[in-house]
Motif scaffolding. Structure first.
Motif, PDB file in Angstrom:
ATOM      1  N   PRO A  34     -13.518  44.146 -17.176  1.00  0.00           N
ATOM      2  CA  PRO A  34     -14.007  43.035 -18.452  1.00  0.00           C
ATOM      3  C   PRO A  34     -14.341  43.885 -19.623  1.00  0.00           C
ATOM      4  O   PRO A  34     -14.857  44.709 -20.118  1.00  0.00           O
ATOM      5  CB  PRO A  34     -15.631  42.690 -17.656  1.00  0.00           C
ATOM      6  N   GLN A  35     -14.824  42.493 -20.678  1.00  0.00           N
ATOM      7  CA  GLN A  35     -14.752  43.282 -22.228  1.00  0.00           C
ATOM      8  C   GLN A  35     -16.455  43.909 -21.825  1.00  0.00           C
ATOM      9  O   GLN A  35     -18.018  43.839 -21.680  1.00  0.00           O
ATOM     10  CB  GLN A  35     -15.526  41.990 -22.868  1.00  0.00           C
ATOM     11  N   ARG A  36     -16.604  44.688 -23.124  1.00  0.00           N
ATOM     12  CA  ARG A  36     -17.578  46.008 -23.112  1.00  0.00           C
ATOM     13  C   ARG A  36     -18.368  45.820 -24.236  1.00  0.00           C
ATOM     14  O   ARG A  36     -19.319  46.443 -24.574  1.00  0.00           O
ATOM     15  CB  ARG A  36     -17.356  47.787 -22.742  1.00  0.00           C
ATOM     16  N   LYS A  89     -22.050  37.276 -26.913  1.00  0.00           N
ATOM     17  CA  LYS A  89     -21.090  37.852 -25.743  1.00  0.00           C
ATOM     18  C   LYS A  89     -21.084  38.446 -25.240  1.00  0.00           C
ATOM     19  O   LYS A  89     -20.577  39.444 -26.424  1.00  0.00           O
ATOM     20  CB  LYS A  89     -19.893  36.304 -26.347  1.00  0.00           C
ATOM     21  N   CYS A  91     -19.660  39.681 -21.568  1.00  0.00           N
ATOM     22  CA  CYS A  91     -19.745  40.351 -19.692  1.00  0.00           C
ATOM     23  C   CYS A  91     -21.195  39.916 -18.767  1.00  0.00           C
ATOM     24  O   CYS A  91     -21.750  40.545 -19.121  1.00  0.00           O
ATOM     25  CB  CYS A  91     -18.380  41.128 -19.134  1.00  0.00           C
ATOM     26  N   GLN A  92     -21.619  38.885 -17.762  1.00  0.00           N
ATOM     27  CA  GLN A  92     -22.139  38.671 -17.017  1.00  0.00           C
ATOM     28  C   GLN A  92     -22.311  40.629 -16.346  1.00  0.00           C
ATOM     29  O   GLN A  92     -21.607  41.220 -16.254  1.00  0.00           O
ATOM     30  CB  GLN A  92     -22.036  37.634 -16.103  1.00  0.00           C
ATOM     31  N   ARG A  94     -24.246  42.383 -17.880  1.00  0.00           N
ATOM     32  CA  ARG A  94     -24.965  43.387 -18.349  1.00  0.00           C
ATOM     33  C   ARG A  94     -25.851  43.677 -18.908  1.00  0.00           C
ATOM     34  O   ARG A  94     -26.486  42.145 -19.680  1.00  0.00           O
ATOM     35  CB  ARG A  94     -23.701  43.357 -19.798  1.00  0.00           C
ATOM     36  N   ASN A 141     -20.327  33.905 -17.644  1.00  0.00           N
ATOM     37  CA  ASN A 141     -19.284  35.654 -17.387  1.00  0.00           C
ATOM     38  C   ASN A 141     -18.825  35.513 -18.971  1.00  0.00           C
ATOM     39  O   ASN A 141     -19.523  35.892 -19.491  1.00  0.00           O
ATOM     40  CB  ASN A 141     -17.975  34.421 -16.528  1.00  0.00           C
ATOM     41  N   CYS A 142     -17.232  36.033 -18.734  1.00  0.00           N
ATOM     42  CA  CYS A 142     -17.861  37.067 -20.276  1.00  0.00           C
ATOM     43  C   CYS A 142     -17.080  35.744 -21.316  1.00  0.00           C
ATOM     44  O   CYS A 142     -16.487  36.232 -22.528  1.00  0.00           O
ATOM     45  CB  CYS A 142     -15.915  38.137 -19.951  1.00  0.00           C
ATOM     46  N   THR A 143     -16.459  34.235 -20.595  1.00  0.00           N
ATOM     47  CA  THR A 143     -16.021  33.341 -21.947  1.00  0.00           C
ATOM     48  C   THR A 143     -17.699  32.995 -21.831  1.00  0.00           C
ATOM     49  O   THR A 143     -17.408  31.821 -23.045  1.00  0.00           O
ATOM     50  CB  THR A 143     -15.045  32.825 -21.384  1.00  0.00           C
ATOM     51  N   GLN A 175     -26.557  47.113 -26.331  1.00  0.00           N
ATOM     52  CA  GLN A 175     -25.720  46.588 -25.033  1.00  0.00           C
ATOM     53  C   GLN A 175     -25.997  48.168 -23.519  1.00  0.00           C
ATOM     54  O   GLN A 175     -25.814  48.862 -24.091  1.00  0.00           O
ATOM     55  CB  GLN A 175     -24.589  46.223 -25.015  1.00  0.00           C
TER      56      GLN A 175
END
Length: 176
Positions: A34-36, A89, A91-92, A94, A141-143, A175
């Motif tokens: 997932p996007q970090r 934005k 990801c969930q 985080r 989620n990530c989007t 983050q």
């Protein structure tokens, strides 16, 4: 003794070797993580609207866009009052920590200067009121985009110079 394999067995060995490498590539072709990285976009500046000054006081815009004044500050056009809005934005699962300075000075078009106290912030529809050092989990989620609204207070001296005051304030999103 020398042992020579037939062509049939060499082809079978090459085929098995090719399947082995294909299997290794399939094992390595897992979905990406997932996007970090956090993405924060300021989409709306804080706007205190039009006001006039009869003496020292303040004008406040909260995270909902409500305006209030104290002392000799009178709000004229509350329809243009808006809180600052940020789109976040990440990801969930985080967590984001909000850090900002307490106050900054903004400059007027005619030479004046006003102090801007950074106010409370709140995520749309969720969560507690956030202040400097507060943390919150991002949504779904990530989007999905998490909307954060922030308010502030202008400290207006009695001798404030009329003009258009424009400035910026630093806000750091970290983050975890």
């Amino acid at each position: 003794m020398i042992h020579i394999k037939s062509t049939k067995y060499r082809i079978l060995d090459l085929l098995l070797l090719a399947m082995f490498f294909l299997f290794i590539n399939i094992l390595n072709a897992q979905p990406g993580l997932p996007q970090r990285e956090i993405t924060v976009v300021p989409t709306q500046p804080i706007d205190f609207g039009t006001f006039y000054v009869t003496g020292a006081g303040s004008i406040k815009v909260d995270f909902q866009g409500n305006v209030s004044t104290t002392g000799g500050v009178i709000s004229v056009n509350s329809s243009s009052v808006t809180p600052a809005v940020f789109e976040i934005k990440l990801c969930q699962g985080r967590t984001v920590t909000l850090n900002n300075v307490y106050s900054v000075y903004i400059n007027g078009s005619n030479g004046g200067q006003l102090e801007l106290l950074i106010g409370e912030a709140k995520r749309d529809g969720l969560g507690d009121i956030l202040t400097n050092g507060s943390s919150f989990a991002v949504d779904t989620n990530c989007t999905f985009t998490t909307i954060l609204r922030a308010g502030g207070t202008l400290i207006v001296p009695a001798n404030a110079v009329p003009g258009v005051y424009i400035g910026s304030f630093p806000m750091t999103f970290t983050q975890q």
